[in-house]
Design an enzyme around this catalytic site. Structure first.
Site, short mmCIF file in Angstrom:
data_model
loop_
_atom_site.label_atom_id
_atom_site.label_comp_id
_atom_site.label_asym_id
_atom_site.label_seq_id
_atom_site.Cartn_x
_atom_site.Cartn_y
_atom_site.Cartn_z
N LYS A 109 0.79 -1.07 -0.07
CA LYS A 109 0.13 0.00 0.20
C LYS A 109 0.90 1.12 0.05
CE LYS A 109 -4.11 -2.10 1.45
NZ LYS A 109 -4.13 -3.35 1.50
C1 LIG Z 1 -4.71 -4.29 0.86
C2 LIG Z 1 -4.04 -5.74 1.06
C3 LIG Z 1 -4.15 -6.77 0.15
C4 LIG Z 1 -5.58 -6.59 -0.74
O1 LIG Z 1 -5.33 -6.04 -1.90
P1 LIG Z 1 -6.53 -5.26 -2.72
O2 LIG Z 1 -6.05 -4.22 -3.61
O3 LIG Z 1 -7.63 -4.56 -1.73
O4 LIG Z 1 -7.04 -6.41 -3.50
C5 LIG Z 1 -3.47 -8.02 0.06
N1 LIG Z 1 -2.40 -7.92 0.68
C6 LIG Z 1 -2.22 -7.20 1.77
C7 LIG Z 1 -1.09 -7.28 2.63
C8 LIG Z 1 -2.86 -5.94 1.79
O5 LIG Z 1 -2.55 -4.98 2.98
#
Ligand SMILES: *Cc1c(COP(=O)(O)O)cnc(C)c1O
Length: 435
Positions: A109
């Site tokens: 993220k």
């Molecule tokens: C947010 C997140 C996801 C999921 O990603 P999306 O874009 O919402 O599908 C998967 N793994 C981790 C560690 C995350 O923080």
């Protein structure tokens, strides 16, 4: 030409980049999408393998935003945001992991949050007053957003998190930065936090006066930088190999960013969506019926989503045609026990350490390879194993996981958080009391 953005619920109405990014959610509750993403031209493909990740990112972001943002400004935003690598690791022949966790908060993220912070700063450069960013978090998002906006001039961030429901180190990521970052420890659940944030936006007058904006995962600007690493991974495969991307998914933002990359002309063999027991999308791909429901808790908790927000964007890309979507995206779902087995098995067989989200992806890649043994599978690993220390130590033993210094050093920092209840007017009063 500038890029325009429409809401998935009213495809004929357009807004500009400032409105799409700062408003985040259209008034009709749809999601913003770029009007048109054109394939990249020869001037890109002739030299793309030699670009740095941030140069590559700039060319891709330019393709999405067009002339909505001046080229030199966009280049600087990408350059500052993407200052860490996304290594492609060969675990076995034709089986790769794309490590997306080398950013400051060890979560993928960071890509989206760091880009969004700098873009918002640029979009509000001539506005009076501070931009106030509200974000509700159940874990990784808050840390990435806090780190991304920390000390960005003209901005302040209010993070709401549920008391006692985030891990110790995650809490430290939210509560130890200080400066323009304020953490609110809410005596309630994640849903309460989200409700409080929504209530502030619904107060139109206050929301406008205070320049409120949201940093949640539906913001279109968080998706764009997530397209970058699909290109980066593809060019690091052996000559002539076409990637099959396997994406551990919750809200399906990461997968949607992969679809954007394909629209820009990136050759992709196949997309594979991997979920935990929250399998609304794999079920849809199999049966053709979309049935969102309440989420269930799992050890890959960042994917505990029962009504994936980006599904509306995926439908928009495929013109709501199930057959088309399922020809491009395969779906697989796994439970916690299988996830734990996989963490142990892959570690024993290959020496590679997957955390729970990556392990879910790994299983889907194995399932795909059964019928497609020639595939080059690239599993997106979305977080560093140390962020899920309890599970990792249960499966691999104490001291199997090294905690990177930038996370470990937070343990001794003092937590600073303001305690609040779940009452909407009390929260709004608190907000209004800010400078
Ligand atoms: C947010 C997140 C996801 C999921 O990603 P999306 O874009 O919402 O599908 C998967 N793994 C981790 C560690 C995350 O923080």
């Amino acid at each position: 030409m500038s890029q325009r953005f429409y809401s998935t619920k009213s495809p004929g109405d357009f807004v500009d980049v400032k409105e799409a990014v700062l408003r985040s959610l259209p008034a009709d509750n749809g999601l913003y999408m770029p009007e048109k993403i054109e394939p990249l031209g020869d001037d890109f493909w002739n030299g793309w393998r030699d670009l740095s990740l941030s140069q590559l990112g700039f060319r891709i972001a330019r393709q999405v935003f067009r002339e909505s943002i001046p080229a030199d400004q966009l280049e600087m935003i990408v350059h500052e945001a993407i200052n860490f690598p996304a290594p492609l690791v060969t675990v076995k022949e034709k089986e790769y992991v794309l490590e997306l966790y080398h950013g400051p908060t060890l979560a993928f993220k960071d890509f989206g949050a760091r880009f969004m912070a700098r873009l918002m700063r640029w979009l509000t450069r001539d506005d009076d007053g501070l931009l106030t960013v509200l974000v509700a978090t159940s874990g990784d998002t808050g840390g990435a957003v806090a780190s991304a906006f920390h000390k960005v001039p003209g901005t302040r961030v209010i993070i709401l998190y549920p008391k006692g429901k985030v891990s110790g180190l995650q809490e430290k990521q939210l509560t130890t930065l200080g400066d323009n970052i304020t953490a609110l420890e809410i005596e309630g659940t994640f849903d309460d936090c989200q409700r409080l944030v929504k209530s502030a936006f619904l107060k139109r007058e206050m929301s406008e006066r205070m320049n409120l904006t949201s940093a949640n995962s539906i913001n279109i600007s968080r998706l764009v930088p997530q397209s970058f690493y699909y290109f980066d991974a593809a060019r690091n495969l052996p000559e002539g190999a076409k990637p099959t991307f396997v994406i551990p998914s919750g809200n399906f933002g990461n997968l949607t960013a992969g679809l954007f990359a394909e629209e820009m002309g990136l050759p992709v063999e196949q997309f594979v969506a991997a979920t935990n027991r929250n399998d609304v999308v794999p079920v849809y791909l199999k049966e053709g019926e979309y049935r969102p429901r309440s989420s269930v808790a799992t050890i890959s908790n960042a994917m505990d989503v029962g009504a994936p927000s980006n599904f509306a964007r995926m439908e928009s890309i495929f013109g709501s045609e199930w057959e088309r979507m399922r020809s491009r995206i395969a779906g697989f779902a796994y439970d916690d026990e299988m996830t734990r087995d996989t963490i142990r098995r892959v570690n024993a067989e290959t020496g590679y350490t997957l955390e729970p989200h990556g392990a879910v992806g790994w299983m889907a890649a194995e399932a795909w390879r059964k019928d497609h043994p020639e595939a080059h599978t690239v599993v997106l690993e979305t977080a560093h194993p140390s962020k899920f220390l309890d599970v990792m130590e249960e499966e691999l033993g104490k001291s199997a996981i090294e905690i990177p210094e930038r996370l470990a050093c937070l343990a001794d920092r003092e937590k600073v958080a303001i305690q609040l209840g779940t009452d909407e007017s009390a929260f709004q009063d608190w907000l209004e009391g800010l400078e």
